[in-house]
Design a protein around this motif. Sequence first.
Motif, short mmCIF file in Angstrom:
data_model
loop_
_atom_site.label_atom_id
_atom_site.label_comp_id
_atom_site.label_asym_id
_atom_site.label_seq_id
_atom_site.Cartn_x
_atom_site.Cartn_y
_atom_site.Cartn_z
N ASP A 42 1.83 -88.44 53.54
CA ASP A 42 3.01 -88.08 52.76
C ASP A 42 3.15 -89.10 51.65
OD1 ASP A 42 5.23 -86.74 51.87
OD2 ASP A 42 6.46 -87.12 53.63
N GLN A 43 4.00 -88.79 50.71
CA GLN A 43 4.22 -89.68 49.58
C GLN A 43 5.58 -90.36 49.71
OE1 GLN A 43 2.66 -88.26 45.83
NE2 GLN A 43 4.68 -88.57 44.95
N SER A 44 5.64 -91.64 49.36
CA SER A 44 6.88 -92.41 49.41
C SER A 44 7.02 -93.24 48.15
CB SER A 44 6.88 -93.37 50.60
OG SER A 44 6.82 -92.67 51.81
N GLN A 45 8.25 -93.60 47.85
CA GLN A 45 8.47 -94.49 46.73
C GLN A 45 8.97 -95.83 47.25
OE1 GLN A 45 11.29 -92.45 44.24
NE2 GLN A 45 13.04 -93.25 45.33
N TYR A 72 4.75 -95.85 43.77
CA TYR A 72 4.62 -94.73 44.70
C TYR A 72 3.39 -94.99 45.54
CZ TYR A 72 8.20 -92.22 42.18
OH TYR A 72 9.39 -91.85 41.63
N HIS A 74 0.85 -93.09 48.62
CA HIS A 74 0.49 -91.88 49.38
C HIS A 74 -0.54 -92.32 50.44
CE1 HIS A 74 0.18 -87.36 49.42
NE2 HIS A 74 -0.70 -87.76 50.33
#
Length: 160
Positions: A42-45, A72, A74
């Motif tokens: 998943d992608q996070s900031q 960001y 991933h």
Amino acid sequence: MSYYRFLENTQISTNACIQTVQVDTVQNIKHQQITHVLAIHDQSQISLGAHRNRIRTAEFGVVGTKKDPGLYVHPTLLVDAILGVPIGWGDIQIFKRNPENKTKLERKYQTLPFEDKESRYWRDAIQNTSSAIPEVILTFVADRESDIFEVWEAFDARRT
């Protein structure tokens, strides 16, 4: 202090660190004789707005409302599908957004080539993990944001 010296060392690269983590993961898989792996991504900031006065913000992009410096990420976490135990990382992608970026509407996002969209990180995570991890069965787990045709094309049907 020494951690900052490590991070600021010009001989240290993000790609070399990621490759080292992948090599360790492959060794874990072989040593533990794992045959089926869940690849959860998943992608996070990462917002560094609270540290704005202590960091060199020029080295970062922007996150959120384009006011906070940050990155960001991933990552693809690998878990033994039978035991449910984490075994390492299949891929880690780190990127930043340019504060000068136009909105999706201004960029005509729908007409952009896939390579110019952030959606490519979903596909790249699958391809990078599949090539870095030996011949085990890979089950990719992601949220609905990854429901993109170009992402589904990336799967190796023989082992995913």
